[in-house]
Enzyme design. Sequence first.
Site, PDB file in Angstrom:
ATOM      1  N   GLU A 162       0.812  -1.219   0.000  1.00  0.00           N
ATOM      2  CA  GLU A 162       0.000   0.000   0.000  1.00  0.00           C
ATOM      3  C   GLU A 162       0.844   1.268   0.000  1.00  0.00           C
ATOM      4  OE1 GLU A 162      -0.549  -2.629   1.898  1.00  0.00           O
ATOM      5  OE2 GLU A 162      -2.501  -3.330   1.180  1.00  0.00           O
ATOM      6  N   HIS A 214     -11.306  -5.406   8.207  1.00  0.00           N
ATOM      7  CA  HIS A 214     -12.109  -5.220   6.994  1.00  0.00           C
ATOM      8  C   HIS A 214     -13.374  -4.413   7.264  1.00  0.00           C
ATOM      9  CE1 HIS A 214      -9.494  -8.465   5.719  1.00  0.00           C
ATOM     10  NE2 HIS A 214      -9.955  -8.387   4.489  1.00  0.00           N
TER      11      HIS A 214
END
Lengths: 355, 331
Positions: free
Chosen positions: B67, B136
Amino acid sequence: MELVQLLTPEGERFEHPDHPLETTPEELRGLYRDMLLTRRFDAEAVTLQRQGELGLWASLLGQEAAQIGSGRATCPDDYVFPCYREHGVAWTRGVDPLNLLGMYRGVNHGGWDPDANNFHLYTIVIGPPLLHAVGYAMGMAREGADSAVLAYFGDGASSQGDVAEAFTFATVNAAPVVFFCQNNQWAISTPTSHQTRAPIHRRSAGWGFPGIHVDGNDVLACLAVTRSALERARRGEGPTLIEAHTYRMGPHATSDEPRRYRDDSERQTWEAKDPLLRLRAHLEKHGHTDAAYFEDLAQEAEQLALRVREGVRAMPDPDPAAMFRHVYVDEHAQVSEEQREYEAFQATFVQEGPQ
Amino acid sequence: MRESRQVFEKMTMVGALNGALRDALDEDPKVVVQGEDIGRLGGVFRVTDGLQHRFGKDRVVDSPLAESGIVGTAIGLALRGFRPVVEIQFDGFVFPAFNQIVTQLAKMHARSLGKVRLPVVVRIPYGGGIGAIEHHSESPEAYFMHTAGLRVASPATADDAYWMLRQAIASDDPVIFLEPKRRYWDKCEVNLTTEPAPLHKARVVRPGRDLTLAAYGPSVKLCLAAAEAGAAEGRSLEVLDLRSLSPLDTDTVEWSVRRTRRMVVVHEAPVFVGAGAEIAARVQERCFYHLEAPVLRVGGFHAPYPPSRLEEEYLPGLDRVMHAVDQAFAS
């Protein structure tokens, strides 16, 4: 892997089969001038810090060859991403030395236009700029540009995760980028042996691109290896890692005291490998220079130091409203509101001076 | 001149986001999209479905699984003149990129005294309610609101999703674009011809007289349900969709609260130092003498997001919102 060296500490010139380099006496004199002026500028900045004109200075003393050699390998359309010690590279890109001093004086955080010389802003957080360099190189490749990116980092930064990610993105995209590591042996007080147990230049093998180990105090070797790596990148053959073996002769920055963590004898052994002395020895041995050349250069260096000294002292403090400027390109309600409140508060103070 | 004929299409939020990316890629060759699994797969939520096929691997790029690299290279691309739109696969995976976002993306415009612009959009599916595994279901908006240099916005409907993403891509500032993943498959009419509002403007989505429910992203739908429940109890609750979190449209908040005199802020993120705290502070600064009750907040707890079997306890639900409404009227 052997250390690529084209010029010994005694000024002996050698050829290297993989890294040929042809130089004219004029080019050699130019490289010496670059290194000497950079060193003089750097010394002046140290003095200015000691006199309180700068808040801090990160000296490049000892790393002139790594920076001038690699910087002079770039073409005008190439792009450079420095950390914060690349004063010599900035010099080769034509950046006004005064630009570098604003952030160390505390009047800005950089503030120059990176596109003016294709030399990005100094970046204090080490690691991130390597990814910027790779992204920039990916953009160049997408445009089909015949140019490459040169990205600088150090032995300390080599431990940062962003460096590993930069290698990954560079290699899978075959990005036209050269990673130039100045291994100056010390990350503030931490020696390279505490960053890695394997030589840094070997690391690229794990990513599938070449690594080169070069004598970082040999300006000719640094020029040769960087030039060939940039040419390789421009041909679309992907990244190269260069580790320049050099030494930070001074402290990490002016706030540091190296004698607390390293022995002066280490510095003395590196003094014998000084990048300027060896090129000077070579120039003199081959009759490429005379006394007038060195006298003129010394005079030019003093003029540069004077210009820097006067320029720094004349740098105004920024207007307080500058805090609110350029936070965003477009208006932001909270920034505007805080600026209005700040200015209204300031206006409550009575102006001093004649009634 | 007003549009003579407006084109409406019923679509999901995923479809609207896909359409926004498609149209942006179509209109501006400098727009590039990158992220994990966004190419051949079309993204784990299919937001980028079909885009690589249409625009090619150079413009819709499957990134390595890193990321910081995704955001860091996007900054480099923006420096070269591109307009990158990156996808962070899930909210909890943005933190490896946090350094790039906070120390570089947010600050480079100021560092360069305005010479560098970074028109980067960081798309993040966020929030809970989908029964997911750890990392998540989080709502990290407060971290980004707290960082000057970033714009932060979150749509609540498909219509806003289309237009707000188009506006975010057109912005010359970096935008953290938070997509409420539990609303990804909700459908609504999308007006494909007319922008509903500027990116940073809050909107009253249900007018009311007695109390303002302020929300954004996934919680707007919840507040609309609460307003419906309130109406059944004889209370007229106004629902304000904040839409933008940085900047905050405090003028619209203030305008609403001055009329309703009560306010409850609802979000999935933890209440402690959350967006609601900022809104409550500003409301009491600006509307103190108009308030009939303290501004209350309903949101997540100061605890790690729980295992999914507990998430309905953690997330603000209808009962907790109505309880707060009751408290506001009891004051």
